[in-house]
Design a protein around this motif. Structure first.
Motif, PDB file in Angstrom:
ATOM      1  N   ARG A 234       0.832  -1.206   0.000  1.00 16.23           N
ATOM      2  CA  ARG A 234       0.000   0.000   0.000  1.00 16.23           C
ATOM      3  C   ARG A 234       0.870   1.262   0.000  1.00 16.23           C
ATOM      4  O   ARG A 234       0.609   2.224  -0.733  1.00 16.23           O
ATOM      5  CB  ARG A 234      -0.917  -0.037   1.229  1.00 16.23           C
ATOM      6  CG  ARG A 234      -1.952   1.073   1.267  1.00 16.23           C
ATOM      7  CD  ARG A 234      -2.710   0.960   2.568  1.00 16.23           C
ATOM      8  NE  ARG A 234      -3.813   0.030   2.514  1.00 16.23           N
ATOM      9  CZ  ARG A 234      -4.243  -0.692   3.555  1.00 16.23           C
ATOM     10  NH1 ARG A 234      -3.601  -0.621   4.711  1.00 16.23           N
ATOM     11  NH2 ARG A 234      -5.281  -1.488   3.430  1.00 16.23           N
ATOM     12  N   ARG A 235       1.925   1.251   0.815  1.00 16.27           N
ATOM     13  CA  ARG A 235       2.803   2.422   0.906  1.00 16.27           C
ATOM     14  C   ARG A 235       3.527   2.699  -0.419  1.00 16.27           C
ATOM     15  O   ARG A 235       3.635   3.839  -0.868  1.00 16.27           O
ATOM     16  CB  ARG A 235       3.832   2.220   2.019  1.00 16.27           C
ATOM     17  CG  ARG A 235       4.713   3.451   2.273  1.00 16.27           C
ATOM     18  CD  ARG A 235       5.780   3.199   3.316  1.00 16.27           C
ATOM     19  NE  ARG A 235       6.779   2.249   2.834  1.00 16.27           N
ATOM     20  CZ  ARG A 235       6.856   0.986   3.227  1.00 16.27           C
ATOM     21  NH1 ARG A 235       5.999   0.495   4.106  1.00 16.27           N
ATOM     22  NH2 ARG A 235       7.792   0.189   2.742  1.00 16.27           N
ATOM     23  N   THR A 238       0.991   4.041  -3.008  1.00 20.43           N
ATOM     24  CA  THR A 238       0.574   5.394  -2.638  1.00 20.43           C
ATOM     25  C   THR A 238       1.642   6.412  -2.989  1.00 20.43           C
ATOM     26  O   THR A 238       1.345   7.518  -3.470  1.00 20.43           O
ATOM     27  CB  THR A 238       0.260   5.460  -1.134  1.00 20.43           C
ATOM     28  OG1 THR A 238      -0.823   4.564  -0.835  1.00 20.43           O
ATOM     29  CG2 THR A 238      -0.133   6.875  -0.706  1.00 20.43           C
ATOM     30  N   LYS A 239       2.894   6.057  -2.773  1.00 21.17           N
ATOM     31  CA  LYS A 239       4.013   6.964  -3.029  1.00 21.17           C
ATOM     32  C   LYS A 239       4.072   7.402  -4.489  1.00 21.17           C
ATOM     33  O   LYS A 239       4.500   8.518  -4.804  1.00 21.17           O
ATOM     34  CB  LYS A 239       5.321   6.279  -2.632  1.00 21.17           C
ATOM     35  CG  LYS A 239       6.561   7.150  -2.756  1.00 21.17           C
ATOM     36  CD  LYS A 239       7.791   6.386  -2.305  1.00 21.17           C
ATOM     37  CE  LYS A 239       9.045   7.240  -2.437  1.00 21.17           C
ATOM     38  NZ  LYS A 239      10.261   6.482  -2.004  1.00 21.17           N
ATOM     39  N   MET A 245      -3.802  11.019  -2.268  1.00 21.69           N
ATOM     40  CA  MET A 245      -4.580   9.826  -2.621  1.00 21.69           C
ATOM     41  C   MET A 245      -3.874   8.583  -2.097  1.00 21.69           C
ATOM     42  O   MET A 245      -2.647   8.490  -2.144  1.00 21.69           O
ATOM     43  CB  MET A 245      -4.780   9.721  -4.132  1.00 21.69           C
ATOM     44  CG  MET A 245      -5.609  10.829  -4.732  1.00 21.69           C
ATOM     45  SD  MET A 245      -6.041  10.522  -6.472  1.00 21.69           S
ATOM     46  CE  MET A 245      -7.252   9.207  -6.294  1.00 21.69           C
ATOM     47  N   ARG A 246      -4.663   7.646  -1.598  1.00 19.01           N
ATOM     48  CA  ARG A 246      -4.114   6.428  -1.023  1.00 19.01           C
ATOM     49  C   ARG A 246      -4.385   5.246  -1.923  1.00 19.01           C
ATOM     50  O   ARG A 246      -5.421   5.179  -2.572  1.00 19.01           O
ATOM     51  CB  ARG A 246      -4.744   6.186   0.357  1.00 19.01           C
ATOM     52  CG  ARG A 246      -4.091   5.083   1.160  1.00 19.01           C
ATOM     53  CD  ARG A 246      -4.773   4.921   2.498  1.00 19.01           C
ATOM     54  NE  ARG A 246      -4.108   3.921   3.327  1.00 19.01           N
ATOM     55  CZ  ARG A 246      -4.567   3.488   4.491  1.00 19.01           C
ATOM     56  NH1 ARG A 246      -5.715   3.965   4.956  1.00 19.01           N
ATOM     57  NH2 ARG A 246      -3.905   2.590   5.190  1.00 19.01           N
ATOM     58  N   ALA A 247      -3.429   4.328  -1.980  1.00 22.37           N
ATOM     59  CA  ALA A 247      -3.590   3.121  -2.803  1.00 22.37           C
ATOM     60  C   ALA A 247      -4.917   2.430  -2.483  1.00 22.37           C
ATOM     61  O   ALA A 247      -5.332   2.373  -1.319  1.00 22.37           O
ATOM     62  CB  ALA A 247      -2.427   2.165  -2.569  1.00 22.37           C
ATOM     63  N   ARG A 250      -8.413  -1.661   0.435  1.00 19.23           N
ATOM     64  CA  ARG A 250      -9.235  -1.341   1.604  1.00 19.23           C
ATOM     65  C   ARG A 250      -9.143  -2.453   2.640  1.00 19.23           C
ATOM     66  O   ARG A 250      -9.204  -3.633   2.311  1.00 19.23           O
ATOM     67  CB  ARG A 250     -10.694  -1.146   1.200  1.00 19.23           C
ATOM     68  CG  ARG A 250     -11.624  -0.894   2.404  1.00 19.23           C
ATOM     69  CD  ARG A 250     -13.065  -0.760   1.976  1.00 19.23           C
ATOM     70  NE  ARG A 250     -13.271   0.418   1.153  1.00 19.23           N
ATOM     71  CZ  ARG A 250     -14.460   0.787   0.670  1.00 19.23           C
ATOM     72  NH1 ARG A 250     -15.535   0.030   0.920  1.00 19.23           N
ATOM     73  NH2 ARG A 250     -14.583   1.873  -0.060  1.00 19.23           N
ATOM     74  N   PHE A 265      -8.516   5.585  -7.250  1.00 21.90           N
ATOM     75  CA  PHE A 265      -7.072   5.850  -7.259  1.00 21.90           C
ATOM     76  C   PHE A 265      -6.609   5.997  -8.694  1.00 21.90           C
ATOM     77  O   PHE A 265      -6.790   5.094  -9.499  1.00 21.90           O
ATOM     78  CB  PHE A 265      -6.328   4.699  -6.573  1.00 21.90           C
ATOM     79  CG  PHE A 265      -4.833   4.898  -6.489  1.00 21.90           C
ATOM     80  CD1 PHE A 265      -4.283   5.794  -5.584  1.00 21.90           C
ATOM     81  CD2 PHE A 265      -3.974   4.179  -7.318  1.00 21.90           C
ATOM     82  CE1 PHE A 265      -2.917   5.967  -5.495  1.00 21.90           C
ATOM     83  CE2 PHE A 265      -2.601   4.348  -7.216  1.00 21.90           C
ATOM     84  CZ  PHE A 265      -2.060   5.256  -6.307  1.00 21.90           C
TER      85      PHE A 265
END
Length: 265
Positions: A234-235, A238-239, A245-247, A250, A265
């Motif tokens: 996820r990190r 997201t990067k 915005m986040r990957a 959920r 996304f």
């Protein structure tokens, strides 16, 4: 039984344990190269292009965490950290920087073999073929034609797995490449397999137990492994995405994970 074409690098400063691991992996069919220090181990990783690396944390020159970080810069081999350290923080740090598994000392050769077998049971869609294991052009042609077929016969075509797109994320299973808005994500093998599993049924809620079985094989109970690798994945996604915005992975509380809608996304 593991294929004889596979290679392992063992990095361990204790002579007895190094010999034990080497013997255990050799019995599984690996060609094994061993080192007693981090720098020597890194040289072996570069020169051998291994499928598996076992890595002690307490090395005399470089800390095993740093060695693992450098291994990940040059190799996509499976990495199993082996250490007498039992603190959770050590395990989390190892998994955080790209190790696939963590084994605490003392351990039995059977446990190591079982964990290695579990890792190599994972599907390897589009995994690279080692040069010494690649069939010749003639052999490949013969295989495609089938026994007794002539070159004039219709040739079976091998369908490459389709590229998967989910919002800004693009996954090329054959090349094992993931991009976000055309920027490549540097994922470990485990993170790649985790993402492709989630995307194989994006509306499904994948329980931690099911993901654990899918990626590590049956019989595992350490669901925390899944949480750590999901957090890493996820990190990294997201990067590479837009700020704020986040990957789209959920967390479904008390159950597991699923992908959000592609436009999230």
């Amino acid at each position: 039984m593991v294929s004889p074409a596979r290679t392992a690098v063992v990095v361990e400063d204790d002579d007895d344990i190094r010999e034990l691991i080497t013997h255990s992996l050799t019995m599984q069919g690996f060609h094994v190269a061993a080192a007693s220090s981090g720098l020597a181990g890194l040289d072996l990783v570069v020169s051998n292009d291994p499928d598996l690396v076992t890595l002690d944390l307490g090395l005399p020159d470089l800390d095993g965490i740093e060695v693992c970080r450098r291994v990940r810069d040059v190799s996509q081999a499976y990495v199993v950290m082996i250490s007498a350290r039992t603190d959770e923080i050590d395990r989390l740090m190892g998994l955080e920087i790209g190790a696939d598994d963590y084994l605490t000392k003392p351990f039995s050769p059977r446990e190591l073999q079982a964990r290695v077998n579990a890792m190599f049971r994972r599907p390897r869609t589009g995994a690279s073929v080692r040069p010494d294991a690649a069939p010749s052009a003639a052999a490949s042609h013969s295989t495609l034609l089938g026994p007794g077929a002539s070159p004039s016969s219709p040739v079976a075509t091998v369908q490459a797995p389709p590229v998967v797109r989910h919002g800004r994320i693009t996954v090329d299973p054959e090349g094992r490449v993931v991009t976000v808005d055309s920027h490549e994500a540097e994922l470990t093998r485990t993170e790649f397999d985790l993402l492709t599993t989630l995307l194989s049924a994006p509306r499904r809620v994948w329980s931690r137990a099911v993901l654990l079985d899918s990626l590590w094989g049956p019989g595992w109970s350490e669901e925390h492994l899944v949480e750590v690798h999901v957090g890493n994945l996820r990190r990294k996604l997201t990067k590479l995405g837009p700020a704020g915005m986040r990957a789209p992975i959920r967390t479904v509380r008390g159950v597991g994970y699923r992908m959000e809608e592609p436009d999230a996304f």
